[in-house]
Design a protein around this motif. Sequence first.
Motif, mmCIF file in Angstrom:
data_model
loop_
_atom_site.group_PDB
_atom_site.id
_atom_site.type_symbol
_atom_site.label_atom_id
_atom_site.label_comp_id
_atom_site.label_asym_id
_atom_site.label_seq_id
_atom_site.Cartn_x
_atom_site.Cartn_y
_atom_site.Cartn_z
ATOM 1 N N ASP A 9 -3.082 5.905 1.707
ATOM 2 C CA ASP A 9 -2.908 5.038 0.546
ATOM 3 C C ASP A 9 -2.665 5.926 -0.661
ATOM 4 O O ASP A 9 -3.592 6.495 -1.233
ATOM 5 C CB ASP A 9 -4.144 4.157 0.344
ATOM 6 C CG ASP A 9 -3.900 3.047 -0.660
ATOM 7 O OD1 ASP A 9 -2.743 2.856 -1.068
ATOM 8 O OD2 ASP A 9 -4.879 2.369 -1.018
ATOM 9 N N ALA A 10 -1.399 6.049 -1.043
ATOM 10 C CA ALA A 10 -1.003 6.924 -2.149
ATOM 11 C C ALA A 10 -0.655 6.079 -3.373
ATOM 12 O O ALA A 10 0.481 6.035 -3.816
ATOM 13 C CB ALA A 10 0.173 7.788 -1.727
ATOM 14 N N THR A 11 -1.617 5.382 -3.910
ATOM 15 C CA THR A 11 -1.522 4.536 -5.100
ATOM 16 C C THR A 11 -0.419 3.478 -4.985
ATOM 17 O O THR A 11 -0.684 2.351 -4.659
ATOM 18 C CB THR A 11 -1.331 5.389 -6.368
ATOM 19 O OG1 THR A 11 -2.207 6.509 -6.314
ATOM 20 C CG2 THR A 11 -1.681 4.582 -7.604
ATOM 21 N N VAL A 12 0.832 3.814 -5.251
ATOM 22 C CA VAL A 12 1.920 2.829 -5.197
ATOM 23 C C VAL A 12 2.565 2.727 -3.822
ATOM 24 O O VAL A 12 3.289 1.785 -3.544
ATOM 25 C CB VAL A 12 3.026 3.149 -6.227
ATOM 26 C CG1 VAL A 12 2.735 2.568 -7.566
ATOM 27 C CG2 VAL A 12 3.310 4.613 -6.291
ATOM 28 N N GLU A 46 1.976 2.948 0.441
ATOM 29 C CA GLU A 46 1.073 3.008 1.586
ATOM 30 C C GLU A 46 1.891 3.434 2.798
ATOM 31 O O GLU A 46 2.940 2.860 3.078
ATOM 32 C CB GLU A 46 0.421 1.655 1.847
ATOM 33 C CG GLU A 46 -0.567 1.694 2.993
ATOM 34 C CD GLU A 46 -1.229 0.362 3.253
ATOM 35 O OE1 GLU A 46 -1.363 0.002 4.441
ATOM 36 O OE2 GLU A 46 -1.597 -0.327 2.287
ATOM 37 N N THR A 101 6.185 -0.036 -0.154
ATOM 38 C CA THR A 101 6.263 0.192 -1.589
ATOM 39 C C THR A 101 6.535 -1.137 -2.267
ATOM 40 O O THR A 101 7.531 -1.794 -1.960
ATOM 41 C CB THR A 101 7.405 1.187 -1.930
ATOM 42 O OG1 THR A 101 7.245 2.362 -1.137
ATOM 43 C CG2 THR A 101 7.393 1.563 -3.396
ATOM 44 N N GLN A 102 5.675 -1.537 -3.170
ATOM 45 C CA GLN A 102 5.796 -2.793 -3.923
ATOM 46 C C GLN A 102 6.058 -3.985 -2.995
ATOM 47 O O GLN A 102 6.917 -4.821 -3.246
ATOM 48 C CB GLN A 102 6.889 -2.674 -4.970
ATOM 49 C CG GLN A 102 6.595 -1.629 -6.010
ATOM 50 C CD GLN A 102 7.730 -1.462 -7.002
ATOM 51 O OE1 GLN A 102 8.818 -2.000 -6.831
ATOM 52 N NE2 GLN A 102 7.463 -0.692 -8.049
ATOM 53 N N PHE A 146 -3.811 13.227 -1.028
ATOM 54 C CA PHE A 146 -4.210 11.849 -0.746
ATOM 55 C C PHE A 146 -5.051 11.804 0.521
ATOM 56 O O PHE A 146 -4.877 12.601 1.432
ATOM 57 C CB PHE A 146 -2.981 10.943 -0.594
ATOM 58 C CG PHE A 146 -2.196 10.804 -1.858
ATOM 59 C CD1 PHE A 146 -2.614 9.947 -2.864
ATOM 60 C CD2 PHE A 146 -1.050 11.556 -2.058
ATOM 61 C CE1 PHE A 146 -1.895 9.829 -4.036
ATOM 62 C CE2 PHE A 146 -0.325 11.450 -3.229
ATOM 63 C CZ PHE A 146 -0.750 10.585 -4.223
ATOM 64 N N THR A 147 -5.952 10.828 0.575
ATOM 65 C CA THR A 147 -6.852 10.688 1.708
ATOM 66 C C THR A 147 -6.129 10.049 2.886
ATOM 67 O O THR A 147 -5.468 9.029 2.734
ATOM 68 C CB THR A 147 -8.064 9.819 1.318
ATOM 69 O OG1 THR A 147 -8.680 10.384 0.177
ATOM 70 C CG2 THR A 147 -9.054 9.738 2.456
#
Length: 181
Positions: free
Chosen positions: A36-39, A41, A53-54, A140-141
């Motif tokens: 999960d890289a903020t914007v 996945e 993405t989005q 990123f985790t």
Amino acid sequence: MAVELSKILLISFILILIAFFFDLIGFATPNYVTIDATVVEVNGGLWKICTTTQGVKVCADISGTVVDEDWFRACRVMSVFGFISLLAAAVLTGLKLFLLREMKPVFFAAIGTTFAAAFFILVANSLYAANRDDVSITGFTTNYGFSYGLTLTAMCFAVVAGIIMIVDLFMGTKLPKVQSN
């Protein structure tokens, strides 16, 4: 005409079928790892990698990417061997249970393929876990996905089924039977 079936062998047959379906789902779905890289996945499996993405999901084959290394190919091969071994174990156990009741070699083969499947799945998942950093994004985790968990669950079911079959092998005549028409 009623036929006596071993309850213990029937239980192990059901466990092998459950293990087979869990392994099938885990083997085929692209959720071995989730990043999960903020914007964005990212979900990666053994065959495909999917990026969301989005709300737009795009999947691509892993072949030819950075992830397609020797350890990854070995992981896929071991997963295929585990899947085929579980299929063979289900067929052999079904044959022993329903058709070839008096044939010990079929029973030995069923036990062997059950434990072989568990071994192959264990090796595949160990390879994946040991090289998880190769499939992660720096900073990123990376978390294991449900596909990874399903294959491990399938391995556990296969081990339990194999142990139950060994118990049936050594205590066969003393264990309860069920009537089948």
